[in-house]
Write a protein that holds these residues in place. Structure first.
Motif, short mmCIF file in Angstrom:
data_model
loop_
_atom_site.label_atom_id
_atom_site.label_comp_id
_atom_site.label_asym_id
_atom_site.label_seq_id
_atom_site.Cartn_x
_atom_site.Cartn_y
_atom_site.Cartn_z
N UNK B 379 0.81 -1.21 0.00
CA UNK B 379 0.00 0.00 0.00
C UNK B 379 0.84 1.25 0.00
N UNK B 380 2.04 1.15 -0.52
CA UNK B 380 2.96 2.29 -0.49
C UNK B 380 3.64 2.49 -1.84
N UNK B 381 4.40 3.56 -1.93
CA UNK B 381 5.10 3.84 -3.17
C UNK B 381 6.38 4.60 -2.91
N UNK B 382 7.30 4.50 -3.85
CA UNK B 382 8.49 5.34 -3.84
C UNK B 382 8.07 6.67 -4.45
N UNK B 383 7.98 7.71 -3.63
CA UNK B 383 7.46 8.96 -4.16
C UNK B 383 8.57 9.87 -4.67
N UNK B 403 -4.61 5.36 -4.99
CA UNK B 403 -3.26 5.64 -5.46
C UNK B 403 -3.08 7.07 -5.91
N UNK B 404 -4.04 7.93 -5.58
CA UNK B 404 -3.96 9.31 -6.07
C UNK B 404 -3.32 10.24 -5.03
N UNK B 405 -3.28 9.83 -3.78
CA UNK B 405 -2.75 10.72 -2.74
C UNK B 405 -1.72 10.01 -1.88
N UNK B 406 -0.75 10.81 -1.39
CA UNK B 406 0.19 10.28 -0.42
C UNK B 406 -0.44 10.38 0.96
N UNK B 407 -0.40 9.28 1.71
CA UNK B 407 -0.91 9.36 3.09
C UNK B 407 0.19 8.83 4.02
N UNK B 408 0.12 9.29 5.24
CA UNK B 408 1.09 8.79 6.22
C UNK B 408 2.46 9.39 6.02
N UNK B 409 3.38 8.93 6.81
CA UNK B 409 4.69 9.56 6.89
C UNK B 409 5.62 9.03 5.80
N UNK B 410 6.72 9.73 5.61
CA UNK B 410 7.69 9.37 4.58
C UNK B 410 8.90 8.70 5.22
N UNK B 515 4.16 14.56 -2.30
CA UNK B 515 3.60 15.41 -1.24
C UNK B 515 3.16 16.75 -1.83
N UNK B 516 3.99 17.26 -2.74
CA UNK B 516 3.64 18.53 -3.39
C UNK B 516 2.78 18.24 -4.61
N UNK B 520 4.73 21.35 -8.69
CA UNK B 520 5.78 21.84 -7.80
C UNK B 520 6.72 20.74 -7.33
N UNK B 521 6.33 19.53 -7.52
CA UNK B 521 7.17 18.40 -7.10
C UNK B 521 8.41 18.35 -8.00
N UNK B 522 9.47 17.65 -7.54
CA UNK B 522 10.61 17.41 -8.43
C UNK B 522 10.13 16.73 -9.72
#
Lengths: 417, 1005, 94, 223
Positions: B379-383, B403-410, B515-516, B520-522
């Motif tokens: 349930x995670x991804x390399x963001x 899969x459209x939003x990042x949730x939880x900590x990095x 997250x951005x 604005x994200x890399x």
């Protein structure tokens, strides 16, 4: 209309380019227009733009069955020149050329019109004679065009084989230095953006399936998506599909639609700084700013709407290119594609009234359509505004195929372009 | 440097055959069986390119045709340079020299990289449409800057030393791809007795079976492959083509296969061998077993070297014995991604984590990973990826279910390699080439081949079937179907046992959120080679480029040399998301030939240089060459142009040749003129219909000149036709017009007038024609024949059958020079003999060979036209002042009659052919010059007509010209002006075009 | 590349052996003199140019040199039938 | 128009006017289209082994006959003159002694005969053939090449797009087709042996092409 500039780019970069304005609206069509233009290609969009700009007619719709500039506008090899033989065509294409010059500034859209020169190479005495004739005629028409000999040519185009040992040695060439090429998509998009800004409705995904004609007069068109749209005048500018629309109007045209292919190499570092055409060995080439060698292939001899042609044409074209540019042998062909060109028997276009009142056709540009875009739109706008052809357009009426007053440009049109 | 990433065992490379290669001037070692890419990875080479817009460092991401980054310049010598070679497809050979293409001073330290970092933000898609416009005059400068920056490799500056070949093939079944599906299809079709061609782009057959660890019948899959290939090669009617890419699929099942014959041996082909061969295949049925390409995922900084597609990682390990890193993080949306981690672990290197975007997926591969104790983060991804020239670590975060939003900590993890799998895209390219539009499949999460009118079958990965068992079965079925379709009995084939694998459902995810916001994200790259990012696609959509074609063109997505094999679907997904549409709603992506790029040389085969186009020779050609003639190209013919003697200028030669004819005798090789033999009792009637003049009364033994017009009344050819017998004629045509005239006669006979009894046969090559012309031509002829050739017995426009120099000949007394002339026709096998005898006997008269140029001058002095030079398709006989050659008495409305009576053809002031005499007799008006009435008038000046023929006449001592003038025939004596390029004006008087012997006495003597 | 069945040679040959001579079944007016300029212009230049079924005149130029007719779909390029001069097509647009 | 089948010999007699014996006395040597390639010396000096063998059959009589395949009288006349019937099947050929006939078109046949018999046969035809026909001596316009060897089929595949597989191109089949950028009439005389009738003016090109395309296999000239 939001102004484009280097500074604009900088400004928007600060807001991550999130606030750019749309290039055009997506309006739903009105029930009635002063003028409906069928065909959202370069010619149609230019027509709409000049109707609004030079004639103040803004209650205009451009109906496009697919997406704007999705036909030949994005399939051609983008050559722009005006060195045609007969006074009538010379006037037409020079009118266009003068609109090309400064077009980017007028539209505030960089169409990348690059006046890098266009050479017609001569490989036989007959070639030399017809090019000398062309140059002499252009001189009197006030169009720049000059002859260069093989030696000079070799200096100007180092990668071309101008030696005597070719199968058809190059004896010289005519060159129009004001000619060149441009960025095809940008032309369509630039005109679309400018026309939209002047209030023209650009209707994409709107296919015309019939024409509303009663007692010899057109009153509107029937569309697949929006039913009947009324109009005082209708102009058809649909390149390869002219025959199909003519059928709806119940008329036949002196036009046949043929596949015309083109291809590009992989992008390479600067190899050719100009445009070279050979009517004799049948090939022509330029290099895009991206680095692709852009090569125009021939026309298939049969009617075809499939946007595909025969592989044999590709083979022959590349043979001609390698014959003229032996160093391209190890360069690799990346992609090929095809367009549909509607060709007239005399290789000159039709900008004309029709037997149907208020229905006008602009077609038959064959392989010369791209260079004609601004002129074609400009003159067709006049024709639609006045209800009769602009003087420069007059000789290009359908009538000429009855009287015999053809404007035979096969010599100048030569190979496909 | 040693191959630090090379495993000590395993793979299909031959460790006993080490090879040396050069990359960017540095020497490295690899093994036979390596690709350039696998060898580079074995040597730990990370950066292989700089990206074209932002100059970012790029590494190898894939292992085949889909590779977007590892595009190198190849070649040890200038002449053998090859631009844009994909390292993943180039087999390694000893002495291979390669170099990266962009980046200054080097690909590792590139100053453009800085500019890219700074200026990158000012280069959104289509930025060039929005700037470089001011001032207008500077565009040329901007453009040359852009051009220098663009482009990848470079073309050689020398001629290609290699030869290429093309060959035509026919088969019952053409199988594209030799993976499990293709091999099963081939085996089935071959056993059934079909003519089969099977081609695969790789150096050996087997496809995916060679990249994994899978077992067939309990043995390594490669053993089954070997057995099948071994059997296939035993059939006479089966053609196996490894190293052969099917590049184009054209109408009516025509395919082109690009075979690389020697590219794996050296960068120049061994002597007498061809470098590459194009197979032009006509197949009754086609089986597409082209497999699928794995999709990378789109995430922040996903272009840092070390980011690869998962399948490629497995392939490098299993096939090449190369582990492209030390610490691996896998990110996957499906079970297949796990295989990379398993293989990595087997290779004894560290698997940091398997990041699965799905929650708790359970399949055989996931379980295998769990049993191995690999760290699975569900349930995670390399963001985002850290690092510039090589991955140094990754940021992992939880994803929303959609899969459209990042949730939880990095969480940050240390790693040097990221392998991602976003699922597979069926390789449908070929199926698109014939115009069939692909259809989206939600279950496959990809496009499948659309409906087609071609006789086409598909099997395996191209259908979204990635399990070997199914691929084999589909291949088998396709083979049987093809057999049935071509009328052969079903074949008996037992498919091998496979290890059935349970596969959990994949997640439909392409673009990993950050997250951005994307803008604005890399940078999250979609198409590496063209530097298209997810943010760029969003901008395009926001600006109103909504059709996927618009998005692609505006961003340049898919326009690289890989044609978006990795990126297109991801790009469509990003666009779809931005437009709130489904992927199919944004449109489809259509592929065009070529599947992968092909050298121009391979496409043209032998048709270059001396074989570019045939040179046609007459029977006397060798003599002309020996005499030092210069040649003129007329159609494909090589005709003597003029025969210069030592120290002569061209004009001096022409003067000498002309005077010889006028004063004594000259000889011309006229063999190239088209000749058509016409027999049948309606031949005469037919001639009357295709020529503008009358033929009813032409007697046997007589010749007549005729003009041929189109239905539009315009002249297109001319020539003399002789009546050989009451029902027998021979027609001559212009050299260039022969083929057209023959087809012209046939089309009218076959489609319009089949009832006319007449047959046409081309006899151009059968007869050699030596024309002797000049006052002494009769004397010369008389010396070589016993026949009576006096004027009483052999009149002007007669023909005779006599013996000349011992050879039976047909001699025509016709003249194109205005002099007494004889055209001596003999069977071409004896042409040289007669020619040489004439030369011998002619010596005493100063017999002078002359070429086309002198012929043109002589005829122009007489005002004779040359069709094609003095006509241009817009003039009818009256325009030429040749009304005498039109007969309106003929009962039948001959071709051209109606045409030349159209209103525009009968109007006043048409351009008409006249003679032109310059006021200054020494001035020769350049051919092509345009006439005006008032040279000083304002431009555009009305053009009165042009000069079609113009020469210096030594005979007359002044220049002569023929040209067109509006209403010219009524303007005799009037003056026209020809403005020249240098500003001077040539003044000329309109006159009759017949400058010499107007009464035509000389030809009648 | 079209693959064309020559009705005279009775086998398929590659397109490059053939020429297309344009729209089929355009017969020359029996009395050209009786034609108006307009009628003659139509005969010379005006064509059906359909998208879909089209009847064309072809010649097997590099083979038997015989002309024949072909019915072809100008969109899909499928050849529906070939038939000899003087014969009528059996496949026609509705 | 008149019925082909009952045109009297007299009606067709007029066509005799133009025929002539085009071959001079033996003291004059004829030069075939490839004369200057000098196959004789190449055969002596050149390689003796290779995948391609080439030979020129020069100075044969080439007669092009065009007549009506439905006209029984004409067919009978041909058989009287040549002792063998015209092959009526498309793409077929027949051989009888020194004579061979190739189907070229539904109304056209190419007849090869010994060079010196050409005129005699022409004359015979003119006497024997009734009705509407044409007979043309094209001996000077073409020559005959014989191409054989293990790689002969492969070489031809590079020149022509016709399917040469024995099943679709059996011995005796004859096709007129493109040969590289020229044309040729190709007949299979046995599995690995083909006869090419080519045009004079293109013969140098074809000779050059064959040499180039044979490099991979080795070319043996026979004479």
């Amino acid at each position: 209309m939001q102004k484009y500039s280097g500074f604009g780019l900088f400004k928007h970069s600060l807001t991550h380019h999130e606030n750019w304005q749309r290039v055009w609206r997506n309006p739903t069509p009105k029930k009635k227009y002063d003028v409906i233009i069928i065909g959202g290609g370069g010619h149609g969009l230019a027509t709409a733009y000049y109707l609004a700009k030079e004639h103040g007619i803004t209650n205009v719709a451009v109906l496009e069955k697919g997406h704007l500039g999705g036909g030949n506008a994005c399939r051609n090899t983008t050559i722009v020149r005006s060195n045609y033989l007969w006074d009538e065509s010379a006037a037409l294409y020079e009118h266009s050329m003068q609109l090309w010059e400064g077009l980017a500034q007028e539209l505030n859209y960089n169409v990348m019109f690059s006046q890098r020169g266009v050479y017609h190479t001569c490989h036989t005495l007959q070639d030399m004679r017809s090019n000398e004739r062309l140059v002499a005629a252009n001189r009197l028409q006030g169009i720049d065009n000059e002859m260069v000999d093989a030696e000079q040519l070799q200096k100007e185009i180092p990668t071309m084989d101008c030696s005597k040992n070719a199968r058809y040695p190059i004896m010289g060439a005519s060159v129009q230095r004001r000619a060149g090429n441009a960025r095809h998509d940008a032309v369509a998009w630039g005109y679309a953006r400018a026309a939209d800004a002047l209030g023209v409705d650009l209707i994409q995904n709107c296919e015309v399936i019939d024409m509303e004609i009663s007692d010899g007069k057109i009153t509107g068109v029937k569309t697949k998506q929006y039913g009947v749209l009324k109009a005082d005048r209708v102009g058809c500018v649909v390149a390869g599909n002219s025959g199909v629309l003519a059928k709806m109007a119940g008329i036949e045209l002196p036009v046949e639609s043929h596949p015309l292919q083109a291809l590009v190499s992989e992008p390479i570092k600067p190899f050719l700084d100009t445009v070279v055409m050979s009517n004799h060995v049948h090939g022509y080439m330029s290099q895009s700013d991206k680095g692709d060698l852009v090569i125009g292939a021939g026309i298939d001899g049969w009617v075809g709407y499939g946007q595909r042609g025969s592989y044999g044409i590709i083979e022959h074209t590349i043979q001609a290119i390698v014959e003229m540019f032996p160093c391209t042998s190890r360069v690799r062909m990346n992609r090929q594609w095809g367009g549909i060109v509607d060709a007239c028997p005399d290789a000159s276009p039709i900008i004309s009234e029709t037997p149907i009142k208020n229905l006008f056709f602009n077609c038959g540009w064959g392989t010369g359509g791209f260079k004609g875009t601004p002129g074609s739109g400009n003159l067709f706008a006049h024709t639609l505004a006045d209800g009769k052809p602009h003087p420069i357009a007059e000789p290009f009426s359908i009538q000429r195929f009855h009287t015999g007053a053809l404007i035979d440009e096969h010599g100048a049109a030569g190979v496909a372009h | 440097m040693t191959q630090q990433n090379r495993l000590t065992s395993g793979g299909r490379i031959d460790r006993s055959t080490p090879l040396t290669f050069t990359y960017n001037g540095k020497q490295y070692k690899g093994f036979k069986g390596d690709t350039l890419a696998s060898a580079m990875l074995a040597n730990g080479i990370d950066v292989v390119a700089r990206s074209f817009k932002y100059s970012r460092p790029r590494g190898i991401v894939a292992c085949g045709a889909e590779e977007p980054n590892a595009v190198l310049q190849l070649g040890a010598t200038e002449a053998t340079q090859v631009p844009n070679v994909r390292a993943t497809q180039q087999e390694l050979f000893n002495g291979l020299v390669s170099a990266s293409t962009n980046g200054w001073p080097s690909v590792d330290t590139d100053v453009m990289g800085m500019i890219g970092k700074v200026g990158g933000n000012m280069m959104p898609p289509g930025f060039y449409y929005k700037t470089f416009m001011f001032p207008e005059s500077l565009w040329d400068t901007y453009e040359s800057m852009i051009r220098k920056a663009a482009g990848i490799g470079r073309a050689p500056r020398e001629r290609d030393p290699d030869t290429y070949d093309s060959i035509n093939q026919h088969c019952d079944v053409m199988i594209v791809g030799a993976g499990p599906a293709g091999l099963a299809a081939a085996l089935t079709a071959a056993r059934g007795g079909a003519r089969v061609i099977i081609a695969d782009e790789q150096n050996e057959f087997g496809g995916s079976l060679l990249n994994g660890t899978e077992k067939l019948d309990g043995k390594p899959a490669s053993e089954w492959v070997r057995a099948v290939v071994e059997e296939l090669s035993r059939y006479d009617d089966v053609l196996l083509l490894p190293r052969s890419t099917v590049n184009g699929y054209h109408d009516h099942n025509f395919l082109t296969i690009h075979e690389r014959c020697t590219d794996h041996l050296a960068d120049i082909a061994p002597v007498n061998q061809v470098r590459q061969r194009m197979h032009r295949v006509r197949a009754k049925w086609v089986v597409l077993a082209t497999g699928a390409h794995e999709r990378p995922l789109v995430y922040a900084n996903n272009d840092v070297p070390g980011c690869m597609v998962a399948g490629a990682v497995s392939t490098y390990i299993n096939r090449y014995g190369v582990v492209p890193g030390n610490e691996l993080v896998v990110m996957t949306t499906n079970d297949y991604g796990y295989q990379a981690a398993l293989d990595w672990a087997d290779a004894g290197r560290k698997v940091v984590a398997i990041v699965d975007t799905r929650e708790a997926a359970v399949g055989d591969r996931t379980e295998a990973a769990r049993q191995r104790g690999l760290n699975i983060i569900s349930g995670s991804a390399v963001i985002e990826v850290q690092g510039t020239k090589r991955v140094t670590g990754v940021s992992v975060a939880g994803l929303s279910a959609s899969g459209t939003k990042v949730i939880g900590s990095v969480t940050k993890l240390k790693a040097d390699t990221v392998a991602t799998s976003g699922g597979w895209s069926p390789v449908i390219h070929l199926s698109c080439h014939t115009g069939s539009r692909p259809v989206w499949s939600d279950s496959v999460v990809g496009f499948l081949p659309g409906a087609t009118v071609q006789k086409q079958l598909t099997a395996g990965g191209i259908n979204g079937q990635y399990e070997t068992a199914i691929a084999l079965q589909e291949g088998f079925d396709a083979g049987q179907k093809a057999l049935a379709e071509v009328g052969l009995a079903a074949a008996n084939v037992v498919l091998p046992e496979t290890e059935a694998m349970k596969v959990a459902a994949p997640m439909s995810l392409f673009h990993i959120p950050h997250l951005k916001p994307t803008s604005q994200a890399p940078k999250q790259f979609v198409d590496y080679q063209t530097d298209v990012t997810a943010a760029g696609i969003e901008i395009a959509c926001r600006e109103g480029f909504e059709a996927i074609e618009h998005v692609k063109r505006y961003t340049a997505m898919g326009f690289g040399t890989d044609q978006g094999k990795l990126g297109n679907i991801n790009g469509m997904a990003v666009a779809a998301k931005a437009l709130n549409k489904s992927i199919p709603e944004t449109g489809t992506t259509v592929f065009r030939p070529n599947y992968t790029p092909i050298a121009f040389g391979a496409i043209i085969g032998r048709n270059c240089g001396a074989l570019f186009e045939p040179e046609r020779y007459t029977a006397m050609h060798k003599w002309h060459v020996q005499q030092g003639a210069l040649f003129e190209d007329v159609g494909q013919w090589k005709r003597p142009w003029y025969f210069p003697q030592a120290g002569e200028t061209m004009q001096q030669t022409l003067n000498r040749e002309c005077l010889a004819v006028r004063n004594s005798v000259g000889i011309l090789d006229a063999s190239t003129l088209g000749k058509i033999d016409i027999q049948g009792k309606d031949a005469r009637e037919f001639l009357g219909r295709v020529y503008s003049n009358a033929w009813a009364k032409l007697a046997v033994g007589k010749c007549r000149y005729g003009l041929m017009c189109g239905e539009d009344g315009m002249v297109f050819d001319d020539g003399v036709t002789a009546c050989l017998g009451e029902n027998h004629f021979v027609m001559t045509t212009t050299t260039g017009g022969a083929a057209h005239v023959y087809e012209w006669l046939e089309i009218y006979h076959q489609t319009e007038w089949p009832e006319l009894e007449v047959y046409f046969n081309t006899v151009t090559d059968h007869w050699s024609t030596a024309t002797i012309t000049g006052p002494n031509s009769r004397k010369l002829l008389a010396e070589l024949t016993d026949a009576d050739v006096t004027n009483d017995d052999f009149r002007y426009m007669d023909w005779k059958q006599i013996t000349v120099a011992g050879v039976p000949a047909r001699v025509f007394r016709i003249s194109f020079t205005g002099e007494l002339s004889f055209e001596i026709n003999v069977q071409a096998n004896y042409g040289m003999h007669v020619w040489e005898k004439l030369i011998e006997a002619g010596a005493k008269y100063g017999l002078t060979p002359y070429g086309t140029e002198t012929m043109h001058i002589l005829r122009a002095e007489k005002g004779f036209i040359i069709a094609g030079q003095d006509t241009d398709g817009s003039v009818h006989p009256y325009d030429l002042g040749m009304g005498w050659c039109v007969s309106n008495q003929k009962p039948f409305s001959y071709i051209g009659k109606r045409g030349m009576n159209r209103s525009d053809c009968t109007r006043e002031n048409r351009k008409q052919l006249v003679g032109l005499k310059t006021k200054d007799p020494k001035q020769v008006i350049p051919e092509g010059s345009a006439a005006v009435l008032d040279p000083k008038g304002p431009k555009p000046l009305e053009i009165q007509g042009h000069i079609s023929s113009s020469y210096w006449s030594e005979t007359l001592g002044h220049s002569i010209a023929m040209g067109f003038i509006k209403g010219g025939l009524d303007k005799m004596g009037e003056t026209v002006y020809y403005p020249m390029a240098d500003g001077t004006v040539i003044e000329a008087e309109i006159c009759s075009p017949i400058f010499f012997d107007p009464k035509g006495e000389r030809q009648n003597v | 590349m079209l693959h064309i069945y020559c009705p005279h040679c009775a086998e398929y040959r590659e397109e490059d052996e053939f020429h297309c001579a344009g729209q089929a079944h355009i017969s020359r007016p029996l009395d050209p003199e009786a034609c108006s300029d307009e009628e003659w212009g139509e005969y010379l230049f005006f064509r059906k140019n359909p998208r879909g079924l089209h009847h064309e005149l072809w010649v097997h130029a590099a083979g038997c040199r015989k002309f024949f007719n072909m019915t072809r779909d100008t969109q899909s390029y499928e050849i529906k039938e070939v038939y000899k001069i003087g014969e009528q097509p059996s496949v026609v647009a509705e | 128009m008149s019925d082909l089948n009952n045109m009297t010999a007299a009606e067709s007699a007029a066509t005799k006017a133009a025929i002539m014996n085009q071959v001079p006395g033996s003291e004059i040597e004829g030069q075939s289209p490839l004369h200057h390639a000098d196959f004789a010396s190449l055969a002596q000096q050149g390689p003796k082994t290779g995948g391609i063998h080439l030979r020129e059959h020069k100075l044969l009589g080439h007669l092009t006959l065009r007549c009506n395949a439905e006209n029984a009288e004409q067919l009978a006349a041909v058989e009287r003159v040549l002792g063998v019937a015209l092959p009526l099947q498309p793409l077929s050929s027949v051989e009888s002694g020194n004579y061979s006939i190739r189907w070229m078109s539904p109304d056209e046949w190419l007849i090869l005969v010994p060079g010196l018999e050409t005129f005699e046969i022409e004359t015979k035809f003119r006497d024997a053939m009734p009705g509407h026909y044409s007979l043309v001596n094209s001996s000077g316009g073409s020559t005959v090449l014989e191409l054989s060897g293990d790689n002969a089929v492969t070489l031809l595949q590079k020149a022509t797009s016709v399917d040469l597989h024995l099943n679709s191109f059996p011995v005796g089949k004859v096709v007129s087709t493109l040969f590289a950028k020229s044309t040729a009439t190709i007949r299979r005389i046995d599995e690995q042996r083909f006869e090419l009738v080519i045009r004079r003016s293109f013969s140098d090109y074809i000779w050059l092409w064959i040499q180039d395309a044979s490099l991979e296999y080795g070319l043996v000239i026979e004479a």
